[in-house]
Enzyme design. Structure first.
Site, PDB file in Angstrom:
ATOM      1  N   ASN A 188       0.862  -1.187   0.000  1.00 54.08           N
ATOM      2  CA  ASN A 188       0.000   0.000   0.000  1.00 54.08           C
ATOM      3  C   ASN A 188       0.896   1.234   0.000  1.00 54.08           C
ATOM      4  OD1 ASN A 188      -1.818   2.037   0.524  1.00 54.08           O
ATOM      5  ND2 ASN A 188      -2.256   1.395   2.629  1.00 54.08           N
ATOM      6  N   LYS A 207       0.147   4.283  -0.280  1.00 58.04           N
ATOM      7  CA  LYS A 207      -0.481   5.495   0.274  1.00 58.04           C
ATOM      8  C   LYS A 207      -0.200   6.672  -0.675  1.00 58.04           C
ATOM      9  CE  LYS A 207      -0.111   3.373   4.750  1.00 58.04           C
ATOM     10  NZ  LYS A 207      -0.061   3.501   6.183  1.00 58.04           N
ATOM     11  N   HIS A 230      -9.492   1.335   4.737  1.00 55.71           N
ATOM     12  CA  HIS A 230      -8.207   1.460   5.425  1.00 55.71           C
ATOM     13  C   HIS A 230      -8.387   2.426   6.599  1.00 55.71           C
ATOM     14  CE1 HIS A 230      -4.123   2.669   6.315  1.00 55.71           C
ATOM     15  NE2 HIS A 230      -3.753   1.529   5.768  1.00 55.71           N
ATOM     16  N   GLU A 263      -6.799   4.804   7.636  1.00 53.14           N
ATOM     17  CA  GLU A 263      -6.607   6.234   7.331  1.00 53.14           C
ATOM     18  C   GLU A 263      -7.844   6.813   6.652  1.00 53.14           C
ATOM     19  OE1 GLU A 263      -2.821   5.681   5.397  1.00 53.14           O
ATOM     20  OE2 GLU A 263      -2.018   5.122   7.362  1.00 53.14           O
ATOM     21  N   GLU A 287      -5.645  -4.880  10.459  1.00 50.05           N
ATOM     22  CA  GLU A 287      -4.613  -3.882  10.712  1.00 50.05           C
ATOM     23  C   GLU A 287      -4.915  -3.155  12.018  1.00 50.05           C
ATOM     24  OE1 GLU A 287      -2.470  -2.672   6.857  1.00 50.05           O
ATOM     25  OE2 GLU A 287      -4.182  -1.381   7.090  1.00 50.05           O
ATOM     26  N   GLY A 309       2.332   2.203  10.855  1.00 55.32           N
ATOM     27  CA  GLY A 309       3.292   3.293  10.703  1.00 55.32           C
ATOM     28  C   GLY A 309       3.968   3.691  12.003  1.00 55.32           C
ATOM     29  N   SER A 326       3.288  -2.187  10.348  1.00 54.60           N
ATOM     30  CA  SER A 326       4.737  -2.254  10.582  1.00 54.60           C
ATOM     31  C   SER A 326       5.354  -3.599  10.200  1.00 54.60           C
ATOM     32  CB  SER A 326       5.054  -1.904  12.041  1.00 54.60           C
ATOM     33  OG  SER A 326       4.623  -0.583  12.323  1.00 54.60           O
TER      34      SER A 326
HETATM   35  P1  PGA Z   1       2.794   0.274   7.710  1.00 55.42           P
HETATM   36  O1  PGA Z   1       1.353   0.528   7.059  1.00 55.42           O
HETATM   37  O2  PGA Z   1       3.336  -1.000   7.140  1.00 55.42           O
HETATM   38  O3  PGA Z   1       3.631   1.481   7.310  1.00 55.42           O
HETATM   39  O4  PGA Z   1       2.602   0.187   9.191  1.00 55.42           O
HETATM   40  C1  PGA Z   1       0.464  -0.521   6.849  1.00 55.42           C
HETATM   41  C2  PGA Z   1      -0.828   0.006   6.240  1.00 55.42           C
HETATM   42  O5  PGA Z   1      -1.267   1.090   6.628  1.00 55.42           O
HETATM   43  O6  PGA Z   1      -1.435  -0.631   5.350  1.00 55.42           O
END
Ligand code: PGA
Length: 263
Positions: free
Chosen positions: A12, A14, A104, A106, A175, A181, A221
């Protein structure tokens, strides 16, 4: 139970990489995996670029006949019409997308998408032949305020899948918001516990056989050095990778988790 779930490693991106950067990235990723003799039938590889990159990614995938697949990071719950800024699943399908991320964290947090909106998006994806990757997961406050760690994720799953046909192709991504993140990865046991409960909820909803065929990814992560332990868990069938999917060598190492010592 013997199942044939092909692992899926999904990057992803983003809001990173413009369309020119996306071409260079996809080419480098494909070469890296080719050099390593990666067998895409053993571990599927998907990228989720920004909308503005999709045409470029399609062009390179088609021209170089890559086995890599790709999808949108979001889609509109509507098919067409006066929805300024929205992107229809029909357009994504036309661009050769196989998948669409839905819900997601976000999107849920920054854009206020609730479970009903996510459900409409899941249905929109399915209407256009896209496989929805429905993302679910709890915040730290929710985890502390609920009796079982899976309560929030299971509730999001059930509303997100309302009205979905029993034979619809789906991918679920667990998630935990506190692990996205942050560098604070859930332990493999923590991830497995929730993924197990998600599969149990899928079994109640769709029957055991169907639930055993649906892939559940872990995200939050994921890095080359923790992916092998996560993938050893029986209910985890892949990873949704943010930060590490933007570094070719790291993402390729995640895709090739089976080559890691002890995997
Ligand atoms: P990350 O993000 O691997 O940077 O923690 C995962 C995601 O938001 O899909």
């Amino acid at each position: 139970m013997v199942t044939a779930r092909t692992p899926l490693m999904a990057g992803n991106w983003k809001m990173n990489l413009d369309h020119l950067q996306s071409i260079a990235f996809v080419q480098k990723l494909a070469w890296t995996l080719k050099d390593a003799d990666h067998d895409y039938s053993q571990v599927e590889v998907a990228v989720f670029p920004p909308f503005t990159d999709l045409r470029s990614v399609q062009t390179i995938v088609d021209a170089d006949k890559l086995d890599l697949v790709y999808g949108g990071q979001d889609l509109s719950p509507h098919d067409s019409g006066a929805y300024t800024g929205d992107v229809s699943g029909a357009f994504l399908a036309k661009l050769g997308c196989a998948y669409a991320l839905v819900g997601h964290s976000e999107r849920r947090t920054i854009h206020g998408e609730d479970d009903a909106v996510c459900n409409a998006k899941v249905q929109a994806a399915l209407r256009h032949g896209l496989v929805p990757v429905l993302c679910v997961g709890e915040t730290l406050e929710q985890r502390e305020a609920t009796e079982t760690p899976s309560e929030v994720a299971v509730a999001q799953l059930l509303v997100g899948l309302e009205g979905v046909a029993d034979d619809a192709e789906l991918v679920i991504a667990y998630e935990p918001v506190w692990a996205i993140g942050t560098g604070r990865v859930a332990t493999a046991e923590q991830a497995q516990e929730v993924c197990h409960d998600l599969r149990a909820a899928l079994a109640e909803r769709f029957g055991a056989e169907r639930a055993a065929a649906i892939r559940i990814l872990y995200g939050g992560s994921v890095k080359p050095d923790n992916v092998a332990a996560i993938m050893r868990e029986p209910d985890i069938d892949g990873a949704l990778v943010g930060g590490a999917s933007l570094v070719v060598d790291d993402f390729a190492a995640i895709v090739r988790y089976r080559q890691h010592v002890g995997a």
